[in-house]
Design a protein around this motif. Structure first.
Motif, PDB file in Angstrom:
ATOM      1  N   VAL A 246       0.867  -1.176   0.000  1.00  0.00           N
ATOM      2  CA  VAL A 246       0.000   0.000   0.000  1.00  0.00           C
ATOM      3  C   VAL A 246       0.902   1.224   0.000  1.00  0.00           C
ATOM      4  N   ALA A 247       0.552   2.202  -0.828  1.00  0.00           N
ATOM      5  CA  ALA A 247       1.337   3.437  -0.879  1.00  0.00           C
ATOM      6  C   ALA A 247       1.218   4.171   0.452  1.00  0.00           C
ATOM      7  N   ALA A 248       2.329   4.721   0.903  1.00  0.00           N
ATOM      8  CA  ALA A 248       2.338   5.460   2.166  1.00  0.00           C
ATOM      9  C   ALA A 248       1.548   6.748   2.019  1.00  0.00           C
ATOM     10  N   VAL A 249       0.788   7.067   3.036  1.00  0.00           N
ATOM     11  CA  VAL A 249       0.017   8.305   3.052  1.00  0.00           C
ATOM     12  C   VAL A 249       0.948   9.421   3.504  1.00  0.00           C
ATOM     13  N   PRO A 250       1.001  10.537   2.752  1.00  0.00           N
ATOM     14  CA  PRO A 250       1.896  11.628   3.156  1.00  0.00           C
ATOM     15  C   PRO A 250       1.556  12.128   4.563  1.00  0.00           C
ATOM     16  N   GLY A 251       2.595  12.341   5.358  1.00  0.00           N
ATOM     17  CA  GLY A 251       2.403  12.854   6.701  1.00  0.00           C
ATOM     18  C   GLY A 251       2.237  11.773   7.755  1.00  0.00           C
ATOM     19  N   ARG A 252       2.151  10.522   7.334  1.00  0.00           N
ATOM     20  CA  ARG A 252       2.008   9.426   8.297  1.00  0.00           C
ATOM     21  C   ARG A 252       3.240   8.545   8.227  1.00  0.00           C
ATOM     22  N   LEU A 253       3.652   8.065   9.346  1.00  0.00           N
ATOM     23  CA  LEU A 253       4.775   7.133   9.403  1.00  0.00           C
ATOM     24  C   LEU A 253       4.242   5.747   9.094  1.00  0.00           C
ATOM     25  N   ALA A 254       4.791   5.117   8.077  1.00  0.00           N
ATOM     26  CA  ALA A 254       4.348   3.771   7.698  1.00  0.00           C
ATOM     27  C   ALA A 254       5.068   2.756   8.564  1.00  0.00           C
ATOM     28  N   THR A 255       4.294   1.959   9.324  1.00  0.00           N
ATOM     29  CA  THR A 255       4.873   0.899  10.134  1.00  0.00           C
ATOM     30  C   THR A 255       4.175  -0.400   9.820  1.00  0.00           C
ATOM     31  N   THR A 256       4.912  -1.454   9.963  1.00  0.00           N
ATOM     32  CA  THR A 256       4.326  -2.775   9.789  1.00  0.00           C
ATOM     33  C   THR A 256       4.190  -3.415  11.150  1.00  0.00           C
ATOM     34  N   GLY A 257       3.457  -4.481  11.220  1.00  0.00           N
ATOM     35  CA  GLY A 257       3.289  -5.200  12.478  1.00  0.00           C
ATOM     36  C   GLY A 257       4.618  -5.667  13.026  1.00  0.00           C
ATOM     37  N   ALA A 258       5.517  -6.104  12.179  1.00  0.00           N
ATOM     38  CA  ALA A 258       6.797  -6.628  12.649  1.00  0.00           C
ATOM     39  C   ALA A 258       7.742  -5.498  13.025  1.00  0.00           C
ATOM     40  N   GLY A 259       7.750  -4.412  12.255  1.00  0.00           N
ATOM     41  CA  GLY A 259       8.690  -3.335  12.493  1.00  0.00           C
ATOM     42  C   GLY A 259       8.302  -2.432  13.647  1.00  0.00           C
ATOM     43  N   SER A 260       7.033  -2.402  14.019  1.00  0.00           N
ATOM     44  CA  SER A 260       6.596  -1.476  15.044  1.00  0.00           C
ATOM     45  C   SER A 260       7.022  -1.899  16.435  1.00  0.00           C
ATOM     46  N   SER A 261       7.345  -3.143  16.648  1.00  0.00           N
ATOM     47  CA  SER A 261       7.730  -3.591  17.983  1.00  0.00           C
ATOM     48  C   SER A 261       9.228  -3.476  18.235  1.00  0.00           C
ATOM     49  N   GLY A 262       9.976  -3.009  17.270  1.00  0.00           N
ATOM     50  CA  GLY A 262      11.406  -2.861  17.474  1.00  0.00           C
ATOM     51  C   GLY A 262      12.183  -4.010  16.879  1.00  0.00           C
ATOM     52  N   ALA A 263      12.748  -4.855  17.733  1.00  0.00           N
ATOM     53  CA  ALA A 263      13.619  -5.931  17.270  1.00  0.00           C
ATOM     54  C   ALA A 263      12.842  -7.228  17.123  1.00  0.00           C
ATOM     55  N   SER A 264      12.331  -7.467  15.943  1.00  0.00           N
ATOM     56  CA  SER A 264      11.640  -8.734  15.696  1.00  0.00           C
ATOM     57  C   SER A 264      12.431  -9.507  14.655  1.00  0.00           C
ATOM     58  N   GLY A 265      12.359 -10.818  14.737  1.00  0.00           N
ATOM     59  CA  GLY A 265      13.113 -11.663  13.831  1.00  0.00           C
ATOM     60  C   GLY A 265      12.485 -11.740  12.455  1.00  0.00           C
ATOM     61  N   TRP A 266      13.267 -12.223  11.507  1.00  0.00           N
ATOM     62  CA  TRP A 266      12.764 -12.345  10.143  1.00  0.00           C
ATOM     63  C   TRP A 266      11.646 -13.364  10.070  1.00  0.00           C
ATOM     64  N   GLY A 267      11.564 -14.281  11.026  1.00  0.00           N
ATOM     65  CA  GLY A 267      10.490 -15.263  11.051  1.00  0.00           C
ATOM     66  C   GLY A 267       9.181 -14.684  11.537  1.00  0.00           C
ATOM     67  N   ASP A 268       9.201 -13.471  12.072  1.00  0.00           N
ATOM     68  CA  ASP A 268       7.995 -12.822  12.566  1.00  0.00           C
ATOM     69  C   ASP A 268       7.393 -11.848  11.557  1.00  0.00           C
ATOM     70  N   ARG A 269       7.883 -11.860  10.357  1.00  0.00           N
ATOM     71  CA  ARG A 269       7.382 -10.919   9.354  1.00  0.00           C
ATOM     72  C   ARG A 269       6.053 -11.419   8.790  1.00  0.00           C
ATOM     73  N   PRO A 270       4.983 -10.659   8.965  1.00  0.00           N
ATOM     74  CA  PRO A 270       3.661 -11.120   8.547  1.00  0.00           C
ATOM     75  C   PRO A 270       3.536 -11.312   7.033  1.00  0.00           C
ATOM     76  N   GLU A 271       4.274 -10.525   6.256  1.00  0.00           N
ATOM     77  CA  GLU A 271       4.154 -10.680   4.801  1.00  0.00           C
ATOM     78  C   GLU A 271       4.755 -12.004   4.324  1.00  0.00           C
ATOM     79  N   LEU A 272       5.776 -12.507   5.021  1.00  0.00           N
ATOM     80  CA  LEU A 272       6.342 -13.807   4.661  1.00  0.00           C
ATOM     81  C   LEU A 272       5.388 -14.936   5.033  1.00  0.00           C
ATOM     82  N   ALA A 273       4.719 -14.790   6.174  1.00  0.00           N
ATOM     83  CA  ALA A 273       3.719 -15.794   6.567  1.00  0.00           C
ATOM     84  C   ALA A 273       2.575 -15.804   5.557  1.00  0.00           C
ATOM     85  N   ARG A 274       2.135 -14.627   5.116  1.00  0.00           N
ATOM     86  CA  ARG A 274       1.069 -14.555   4.101  1.00  0.00           C
ATOM     87  C   ARG A 274       1.527 -15.167   2.785  1.00  0.00           C
ATOM     88  N   ALA A 275       2.783 -14.929   2.425  1.00  0.00           N
ATOM     89  CA  ALA A 275       3.300 -15.507   1.179  1.00  0.00           C
ATOM     90  C   ALA A 275       3.311 -17.034   1.260  1.00  0.00           C
TER      91      ALA A 275
END
Length: 190
Positions: free
Chosen positions: A145-174
């Motif tokens: 999804v294109a980022a909305v100007p003025g908003r910080l784009a965060t993902t579920g995995a990136g918003s918690s700080g240090a999450s592993g590559w196995g916790d990336r929701p887009e990889l689970a969806r793939a």
């Protein structure tokens, strides 16, 4: 072109790779993700075994009933785990579909996979519609999804700080998308 044998091997590779990644996802620090990844790993490896071309390996007569029991138990376990919420009803449907295909192969005259004519056409059609819809919806969810100007784009995995590559929701969806596509292919051969 080798026809069904080549596509069968591609399906085996896709499902085995998905199952392997799901095993790695089981190392997640999030309990729900570990539980979901375990069921998905079972599905991925089970689909890989079921997709092996019949010309290469014909399972013994006891294999299909054994698969039906394993995936029936997995479907009941997933249904029991989801009794309080309906967030992952896809897991019991997927495991139930695998049990259905195993039963259909066990009772088919040739007991070979991918020869058609097995199963109940109406149920197979309903499952095909479900998984085709699931593939389309999951595929759309993977489109960035294109980022909305003025908003910080965060993902579920990136918003918690240090999450592993196995916790990336887009990889689970793939992974779920790949298994959905494989399920459609397997149901089409029934």
């Amino acid at each position: 072109m080798h026809g069904p044998e080549a596509s069968g091997w591609l399906l085996v590779a896709l499902c085995a790779a998905t199952g392997a990644y799901c095993l790695l996802r089981m190392r997640s620090s999030v309990e729900e993700q570990r539980r979901a990844a375990g069921g998905e790993a079972l599905m991925g490896f089970g689909m890989a075994v079921m997709a092996v071309p019949a010309a290469v390996f014909t399972p013994p007569s006891w294999a299909w009933p054994a698969w039906a029991v394993v995936f029936g138990a997995a479907a009941l376990h997933a249904l029991w785990a989801e009794r309080a919420s309906s967030r992952h009803l896809h897991h019991p449907v997927g495991a139930g579909s695998m049990a259905y295909m195993a039963v259909a192969m066990a009772v088919s005259p040739g007991q070979g996979h991918g020869h058609g004519g097995a199963g109940i056409p109406v149920l197979t059609g309903i499952l095909l519609l479900y998984f085709a819809g699931y593939v389309l919806v999951t595929g759309v969810r993977l489109v960035p999804v294109a980022a909305v100007p003025g908003r910080l784009a965060t993902t579920g995995a990136g918003s918690s700080g240090a999450s592993g590559w196995g916790d990336r929701p887009e990889l689970a969806r793939a992974c779920r998308l790949a298994m959905g596509i494989a399920m459609v292919a397997m149901l089409l051969t029934m």
